[in-house]
Design a protein around this motif. Sequence first.
Motif, PDB file in Angstrom:
ATOM      1  N   HIS A  71       0.659  -1.349   0.012  1.00 27.79           N
ATOM      2  CA  HIS A  71       0.150   0.161   0.236  1.00 27.79           C
ATOM      3  C   HIS A  71       0.863   1.172  -0.322  1.00 27.79           C
ATOM      4  O   HIS A  71       0.512   2.144  -0.377  1.00 27.79           O
ATOM      5  N   ARG A  72       2.103   1.557   0.829  1.00 25.41           N
ATOM      6  CA  ARG A  72       3.123   2.303   0.615  1.00 25.41           C
ATOM      7  C   ARG A  72       3.772   2.866  -0.399  1.00 25.41           C
ATOM      8  O   ARG A  72       3.257   3.199  -1.147  1.00 25.41           O
ATOM      9  N   ALA A  73       3.537   1.507  -1.809  1.00 24.80           N
ATOM     10  CA  ALA A  73       3.862   1.810  -3.072  1.00 24.80           C
ATOM     11  C   ALA A  73       2.680   2.422  -3.628  1.00 24.80           C
ATOM     12  O   ALA A  73       2.932   3.345  -4.435  1.00 24.80           O
ATOM     13  N   PHE A  74       1.192   1.862  -3.768  1.00 31.28           N
ATOM     14  CA  PHE A  74       0.137   1.814  -4.409  1.00 31.28           C
ATOM     15  C   PHE A  74      -0.217   3.319  -3.905  1.00 31.28           C
ATOM     16  O   PHE A  74      -0.400   4.567  -4.702  1.00 31.28           O
ATOM     17  N   LEU A  75      -0.158   4.531  -2.696  1.00 27.16           N
ATOM     18  CA  LEU A  75      -0.478   5.437  -2.461  1.00 27.16           C
ATOM     19  C   LEU A  75       0.788   6.862  -3.334  1.00 27.16           C
ATOM     20  O   LEU A  75       0.890   7.233  -3.700  1.00 27.16           O
ATOM     21  N   TYR A  76       2.401   5.902  -3.199  1.00 32.79           N
ATOM     22  CA  TYR A  76       2.888   6.509  -3.779  1.00 32.79           C
ATOM     23  C   TYR A  76       2.753   7.061  -5.534  1.00 32.79           C
ATOM     24  O   TYR A  76       2.813   7.682  -5.937  1.00 32.79           O
ATOM     25  N   LEU A  77       2.478   5.696  -6.537  1.00 33.08           N
ATOM     26  CA  LEU A  77       2.132   5.972  -6.993  1.00 33.08           C
ATOM     27  C   LEU A  77       1.094   7.229  -8.126  1.00 33.08           C
ATOM     28  O   LEU A  77       1.168   7.326  -8.600  1.00 33.08           O
ATOM     29  N   PHE A  78       0.057   6.953  -7.106  1.00 38.28           N
ATOM     30  CA  PHE A  78      -1.329   7.881  -6.589  1.00 38.28           C
ATOM     31  C   PHE A  78      -0.842   8.680  -6.609  1.00 38.28           C
ATOM     32  O   PHE A  78      -1.645  10.076  -7.543  1.00 38.28           O
ATOM     33  N   LEU A 240       7.178  -5.836  -5.211  1.00 32.68           N
ATOM     34  CA  LEU A 240       5.596  -5.328  -5.007  1.00 32.68           C
ATOM     35  C   LEU A 240       4.373  -5.051  -6.170  1.00 32.68           C
ATOM     36  O   LEU A 240       5.735  -4.164  -7.204  1.00 32.68           O
ATOM     37  N   SER A 241       3.911  -5.727  -6.533  1.00 30.23           N
ATOM     38  CA  SER A 241       3.100  -5.903  -7.381  1.00 30.23           C
ATOM     39  C   SER A 241       1.717  -4.440  -8.075  1.00 30.23           C
ATOM     40  O   SER A 241       0.884  -4.825  -7.632  1.00 30.23           O
ATOM     41  N   VAL A 242       2.806  -3.430  -8.449  1.00 31.74           N
ATOM     42  CA  VAL A 242       1.838  -2.149  -8.315  1.00 31.74           C
ATOM     43  C   VAL A 242       2.126  -2.080  -9.773  1.00 31.74           C
ATOM     44  O   VAL A 242       3.778  -1.889  -9.806  1.00 31.74           O
ATOM     45  N   PRO A 243       1.407  -1.973 -10.684  1.00 32.61           N
ATOM     46  CA  PRO A 243       1.602  -1.808 -12.447  1.00 32.61           C
ATOM     47  C   PRO A 243       2.133  -0.403 -12.318  1.00 32.61           C
ATOM     48  O   PRO A 243       2.122   1.015 -11.626  1.00 32.61           O
ATOM     49  N   GLY A 244       3.505  -0.291 -13.309  1.00 30.28           N
ATOM     50  CA  GLY A 244       4.450   0.983 -13.173  1.00 30.28           C
ATOM     51  C   GLY A 244       4.908   1.011 -11.938  1.00 30.28           C
ATOM     52  O   GLY A 244       6.306   2.348 -12.997  1.00 30.28           O
ATOM     53  N   LEU A 245       5.454   0.279 -11.781  1.00 26.38           N
ATOM     54  CA  LEU A 245       6.357  -0.086 -10.505  1.00 26.38           C
ATOM     55  C   LEU A 245       7.611  -0.257 -10.464  1.00 26.38           C
ATOM     56  O   LEU A 245       6.478  -1.414 -11.201  1.00 26.38           O
ATOM     57  N   THR A 246       8.777  -0.570  -9.483  1.00 24.65           N
ATOM     58  CA  THR A 246       9.286  -2.298 -10.403  1.00 24.65           C
ATOM     59  C   THR A 246      10.049  -2.008  -9.057  1.00 24.65           C
ATOM     60  O   THR A 246      11.084  -2.296  -8.200  1.00 24.65           O
ATOM     61  N   PHE A 247       9.510  -1.702  -7.623  1.00 23.29           N
ATOM     62  CA  PHE A 247       9.782  -1.644  -6.099  1.00 23.29           C
ATOM     63  C   PHE A 247       9.759  -2.638  -6.270  1.00 23.29           C
ATOM     64  O   PHE A 247       8.890  -3.902  -6.394  1.00 23.29           O
ATOM     65  N   THR A 248      10.541  -3.043  -5.190  1.00 22.34           N
ATOM     66  CA  THR A 248      10.529  -4.327  -3.948  1.00 22.34           C
ATOM     67  C   THR A 248      10.541  -4.010  -2.732  1.00 22.34           C
ATOM     68  O   THR A 248      10.737  -1.935  -2.617  1.00 22.34           O
ATOM     69  N   LYS A 257      13.474   8.867   0.896  1.00 18.64           N
ATOM     70  CA  LYS A 257      13.803   8.197  -0.934  1.00 18.64           C
ATOM     71  C   LYS A 257      12.474   8.052  -1.629  1.00 18.64           C
ATOM     72  O   LYS A 257      12.689   8.452  -3.525  1.00 18.64           O
ATOM     73  N   LEU A 258      11.431   8.106  -1.306  1.00 19.52           N
ATOM     74  CA  LEU A 258       9.936   7.737  -1.741  1.00 19.52           C
ATOM     75  C   LEU A 258       9.991   9.516  -2.041  1.00 19.52           C
ATOM     76  O   LEU A 258       8.294   9.665  -2.780  1.00 19.52           O
ATOM     77  N   GLY A 259      10.185  10.678  -1.418  1.00 18.72           N
ATOM     78  CA  GLY A 259      10.057  12.077  -2.084  1.00 18.72           C
ATOM     79  C   GLY A 259       8.932  12.623  -0.664  1.00 18.72           C
ATOM     80  O   GLY A 259       9.324  13.842  -1.418  1.00 18.72           O
ATOM     81  N   TYR A 260       9.072  12.033  -0.233  1.00 16.78           N
ATOM     82  CA  TYR A 260       7.766  12.614   1.427  1.00 16.78           C
ATOM     83  C   TYR A 260       8.001  12.391   2.600  1.00 16.78           C
ATOM     84  O   TYR A 260       9.161  11.529   3.069  1.00 16.78           O
ATOM     85  N   GLY A 261       8.061  13.113   3.534  1.00 12.35           N
ATOM     86  CA  GLY A 261       8.103  12.543   4.958  1.00 12.35           C
ATOM     87  C   GLY A 261       6.440  13.202   5.350  1.00 12.35           C
ATOM     88  O   GLY A 261       5.773  13.872   4.372  1.00 12.35           O
TER      89      GLY A 261
END
Lengths: 276, 157
Positions: A71-78, A240-248, A257-261
Motif C-alpha cells: 500500500h505504500r507503493a500504491f499511494l506513491y503511484l497515486f 511489489l506488484s503495482v503496475p508502472g513501478l518496479t519496487f521491491t 527516497k520516495l520523496g515525502y515525509g
Amino acid sequence: MQLNAERMAAGSVALRKDIYSLTPDELAAYREAIQMVMQRTDNKGYNYLAGIHGVPQFLCVHHQWDWLPWHRAFLYLFEQSLQDQVPGVTIPWWDWTSADTHANGIPPAFADATTPGGQPNPLLKAQIQVPNPQPDWPTETSRSPQPPNSLLLPTSDDVQSCSSIPFFNSDPTGFSETFAGLHDNVHNWVGGEMGQVPWASYDPIFWSHHCMIDRVFYLWQIQPSNANFVWDPQQLSTALSVPGLTFTVADILDITKLGYGYVSQEVVAVAQEADT
Amino acid sequence: MNATTSPSAIRLHLKLPATQRPFRRADLVFLGLEHAGPSVEVRIFFNAPEADASTPATASAGFAGFFSIFGHGGCFGDEGHCDMPERRPADHRPPYALTPFNKHVTVTEAVRRLIADGVQDVEVTIVPVLHDVPAYVPEDLLAQPVVFQRLSIVFYD
C-alpha cells in the motif's frame, strides 16, 4: 501546496499533513489535483489507479506480511499522478483516532457536499467506471458511517498498543497483522464502498485512510526500540506488484527516497510590516 | 439492505485448563478465517448464549472482544474468477488474494474474570453484525458471514 513545490525544487521531500490542519489553499490544491485526475481516462486517471487495488485488476494485498509495503507503493503511484497535475500536492492523512473524528465523524473535507467556492466536493464521492460492469455494480461511491462511538473506530490507545509490538510479522500477533485489524475496522466503520475490498479504493477518503496507515507504519519504523530491527533478506527482495513501478520491499522502506515525509504541524512565518 | 442486522450467532464450547498456569495474555485464535464474503463486525461473548447485536459490549453482559472482517462481498470478475486454483509448480504469481488468514483476538480480561469465578466451561458466542450491506453483495453470503476452520484459545506467559 506551494510550499511543497518550493521544498521539492530545493531538493527536499514533500510533506504530508493532517487533513484537519491543511490551510484552505492546501485543501483547495488537493481537491484540484483529485478533480484533475478524476477527469483523466488514461493510466494516470482516477479509475485506472483505483482499479489497481480492486475491480478490475485486484492486485491489493491484505492479511499477508507485505500489505503495508504494497500500500505504500500504491499511494506513491497515486501521489505521483496528483503531482503531475498540481506540483507539490501530497495526500493528507486522516487521523481517525482524533477527538474531532470521535466527536463528529468523517471530517468535513470529505463530507461536505460542496467546496467553499460552491463546486461539488471531489472528496465526497467518485464515479466508478470499470470494463464490462454488471447492472447491480456500483457506479459511484457512497458511505454509511457508523456512529463515532462504534467499537469499529480505533482510539489512539489502540494504535499505541499496536505500535508497541516490537516485531513486524512473526505471526498474527506481530505489528503488521495486528495493525491490519485496525485498518479493517476503519474501512468497515466508513461503510459503503469503503467497506468492500473490490470497491474501497474508488472512495476518495481511501487515500487519506491509507495515508494514516502509512504514517503509523513509518512511525513504527522510526521508533528507537525498532532501530535495530532487521528485515529478512527474502522479504527485502520481494517485488511489489503495482503496475508502472518496479519496487521491491527494500525500495520503499525509506520514505525520504520516495520523496515525502510526515509532519504533525507547520507554521509559516509572515513578514512583519516595517515600522513607520 | 439498509440497516444493521445480525445473522445467526455461532456457538462453540471451550474448556479452560483445570490447572491454570499464570499468563500475561490470552487470545482467541480463529484459524482459516475467510474474507471472500461480506464485511462484518464480529462480537464475541463468553457464557452469554442469548447474545445478539443488541447485547451491550460490557463485561457484565459477557462481552469478551471483537474484530471485523474487511470482506470482498462476492466475486466481481467473470465466472470462476474467485475460484481458488490449485497452485502449479511454475505459478510464481503472488499468493491468492482470498487465502484465508488467522486472526487473534485478545480476551485476557474476560478470561481472567472467568477464572476468578471458577468457571472452566466456556460457551463462546460469536455474533456477526452486518451494517448497511450494499445491494450488490449477494444475498446468499449474508446468512453465514463468519466462516473459519477452527477456534482455540492460547495463553502467553
